[in-house]
Scaffold this active site. Sequence first.
Site: not given
Length: 308
Positions: A87, A121, A174
């Site tokens: 991510r 995030v 996350h």
Amino acid sequence: MKIAIIGTGHVGSTIAYAMVLKGLCDHLVLAGRNLAKAHGDELDLQHALAFCERTMQIESAPIEAVAESDILIVTASVPLSGHMTARMELGPANAALFRQLIPRLARNNPDAILIIITNPVDILTYLATQISGFPASRIIGIGTLVDSARFRSLLSIEQQIHPDDLRAYILGEHGPNQFPLFSTASMGSEHIDDNPLHRKIFNAVYNAGFDVYNAKGYTNFAIAAAVCELVRAIVYDSHRTLPLSTYLEDWLGIRDNCFSIPVVVGRRGVIRHLHPYLNRTERKALEKAAKEIKARINRLLSLEPDLC
């Protein structure tokens, strides 16, 4: 209740559909850079209202026209280039995107609660806290809410118990620095042991998002359901306890950071940080996660000298 979804890709559109089915607001705004796509979603969802118990006003709008919202759900992201393996690959470009989006959204929606979905995030929740001017209680990253739901779902299959009857959190990032909280995990007050089988289940959870992404190119259903659960807690001021990413001035001795912990959510956003018991293994996992997340934040924001 006016809710605006910023970004109408796979995730934003699915969140909108789930919110319409659940009737979670009176006024829903779909905003994105692709106005034709947002307008198409608007029309399609209006047609779906004929099959719903509750009607609502649905409209599409350019992002700069979104104003006076009660909740802003930010899913906007730069397009993926090639095959994503982490991510954080989205970090620099999405940080630049947020630097453009968030101050404008904050000015036009001064009383809103910001829900951050865009990856990475935790870092973007931290960044939004720094540049929005909002109190940290009104900026909520979706964090490990989906990871915790996946954990409960897989545990429920193994235990043959409904996921809602399991109390098991995944905290931290996350991403790669998440960890399970086995010391307080339970089902009907019976302890869920930290054993090889349950560790195997956690490892499956850790890879679950990328399993979905590798199979179909994106994730959308579980995240949409998770967002609706969070929105419901805000709309109905239900004081739900959820593992969410939030800015932490000081939590268990960890300062100036952002990652998922159990929080109580109501109409004002995050209204309380909880402080669960952590055993020695979990405390080490927390310290490692906090250190690595903070290093990621510092590396990324070093590209933005005016924010450091």
